[in-house]
Motif scaffolding. Structure first.
Motif, PDB file in Angstrom:
ATOM      1  N   ALA A   1     104.421  26.238  72.711  1.00 16.85           N
ATOM      2  CA  ALA A   1     104.210  24.836  73.053  1.00 16.85           C
ATOM      3  C   ALA A   1     103.472  24.688  74.379  1.00 16.85           C
ATOM      4  CB  ALA A   1     105.547  24.109  73.119  1.00 16.85           C
TER       5      ALA A   1
ATOM      6  N   VAL B   1     109.753  20.637  72.212  1.00 16.95           N
ATOM      7  CA  VAL B   1     108.884  19.793  73.031  1.00 16.95           C
ATOM      8  C   VAL B   1     109.210  20.019  74.500  1.00 16.95           C
ATOM      9  CG1 VAL B   1     108.174  17.447  73.587  1.00 16.95           C
ATOM     10  CG2 VAL B   1     108.767  18.037  71.224  1.00 16.95           C
TER      11      VAL B   1
ATOM     12  N   ILE C   1     106.418  11.765  70.288  1.00 17.14           N
ATOM     13  CA  ILE C   1     106.072  13.148  69.938  1.00 17.14           C
ATOM     14  C   ILE C   1     105.602  13.286  68.496  1.00 17.14           C
ATOM     15  CG2 ILE C   1     107.648  14.082  71.677  1.00 17.14           C
ATOM     16  CD1 ILE C   1     109.577  14.758  69.378  1.00 17.14           C
TER      17      ILE C   1
ATOM     18  N   ARG D   1     103.816  20.541  71.684  1.00 16.42           N
ATOM     19  CA  ARG D   1     104.952  20.730  70.787  1.00 16.42           C
ATOM     20  C   ARG D   1     104.683  21.950  69.919  1.00 16.42           C
ATOM     21  NH1 ARG D   1     101.927  16.487  68.440  1.00 16.42           N
ATOM     22  NH2 ARG D   1     101.305  16.971  66.285  1.00 16.42           N
TER      23      ARG D   1
ATOM     24  N   SER E   1     106.640  24.135  66.338  1.00 20.52           N
ATOM     25  CA  SER E   1     107.728  24.079  65.370  1.00 20.52           C
ATOM     26  C   SER E   1     107.885  25.407  64.634  1.00 20.52           C
ATOM     27  CB  SER E   1     107.472  22.965  64.356  1.00 20.52           C
ATOM     28  OG  SER E   1     106.331  23.255  63.567  1.00 20.52           O
TER      29      SER E   1
END
Length: 291
Positions: A19, A145, A210, A277, A279
């Protein structure tokens, strides 16, 4: 699916580093769109400088911004996913700490009274970890985040009077963007929460901030207001880094919740131009990384 806690720990570490170093593709595309529509020469130059900074950082695997932020992890759980909640939280926390100590990263987290920094990006209730549930039964998703303080410091809540109507929402959002000015390192994503209770409203504003730039509010009235406010804030003249221009914001995003008949909470939470961000998606077969 039984959760592999070591995999969660390792991924939580990896997500923090990813991130901080790789900007999501939708944000890069957002820069491109703003550059195409910008009419100010100075603002165009500033946007070009920002994109150059992104390119140089990624090419050299450096941080996109020196602020490592407050680490926030959003966890989404499928119905067949099995885990001990406390152990999962501890695994995420260990991963966050390892990213800071092993990479190493600057620790930005301090005790709120003593200001003591443990140099591990962890503290009381930090990293911030929240849980939600999804329809996919054998899936666990973690979104990380790093919420920078420049954006987070520009957070606002108003308990509006229902009689003020939609105009109160519009005026509050515009006033917040103007109050933030260049302090949020615009162009920003302006997250807006409407309804619920005070704490839910603020949480919705952050979730909105976000969201991917190609997403739209699932409520049609919210989606229409998103579009209207997105156009409005870019007519304020704040511009990139507050130096003037058309590119004040990538977008205004809205999240809604039902509320009480006697109140209408409105919250604003902003994300800076380095809208970072990362994931991870866990399935029985593998782990895939994305944004």
């Amino acid at each position: 699916m039984k959760v592999d806690l070591k995999a969660v720990e390792d991924s939580s570490k990896e997500l923090y580093i990813r991130a901080l170093k790789i900007l999501p593709p939708d944000i890069k595309e957002g820069f491109r769109r703003l550059l195409l529509g910008e009419t100010s020469a100075r603002a165009k130059q500033m946007l070009s400088t920002m994109t150059t900074n992104i390119d140089v950082a990624e090419a050299n695997t450096n941080l996109l911004c020196q602020d490592t932020g407050v680490p926030v992890y959003y966890v989404k759980v499928g119905s067949n996913v099995q885990f001990n909640g406390r152990e999962l939280i501890q695994a995420i926390r260990r991963g966050c700490e390892r990213a800071t100590l092993e990479h190493p990263l600057r620790s930005s987290i301090v005790h709120p009274i003593t200001r003591k920094n443990n140099q591990n990006s962890c503290g009381i209730d930090v990293p911030v970890i929240s849980f939600d549930f999804i329809d996919e039964p054998d899936v666990l998703e973690i979104l990380m985040v790093p919420k920078g303080s420049g954006a987070e410091n520009n957070s606002f809540l108003k308990m509006a009077v229902p009689a003020e109507g939609v105009n109160a929402i519009k005026e509050f959002v515009i006033d917040c963007v103007l109050a933030a000015g260049g302090k949020t390192c615009p162009p920003t994503i302006v997250g807006v929460g409407i309804g619920g209770t005070s704490e839910l409203c603020v949480a919705m504003a952050k979730r909105a901030a976000i969201r991917s730039l190609d997403s739209v509010c699932t409520d049609p009235d919210g989606a229409a207001l998103e579009h209207e406010l997105s156009m409005a804030v870019n007519k304020l003249g704040v511009g990139p880094q507050g130096l003037g221009g058309d590119s004040t914001s990538f977008a205004v995003h809205i999240e809604l919740a039902a509320t009480h008949i006697t109140m209408n909470p409105i919250a604003v939470n902003m994300q800076c131009h380095s809208a970072r961000r990362a994931s991870a998606r866990f399935t029985p077969d593998n782990i895939t990384y994305g944004f």
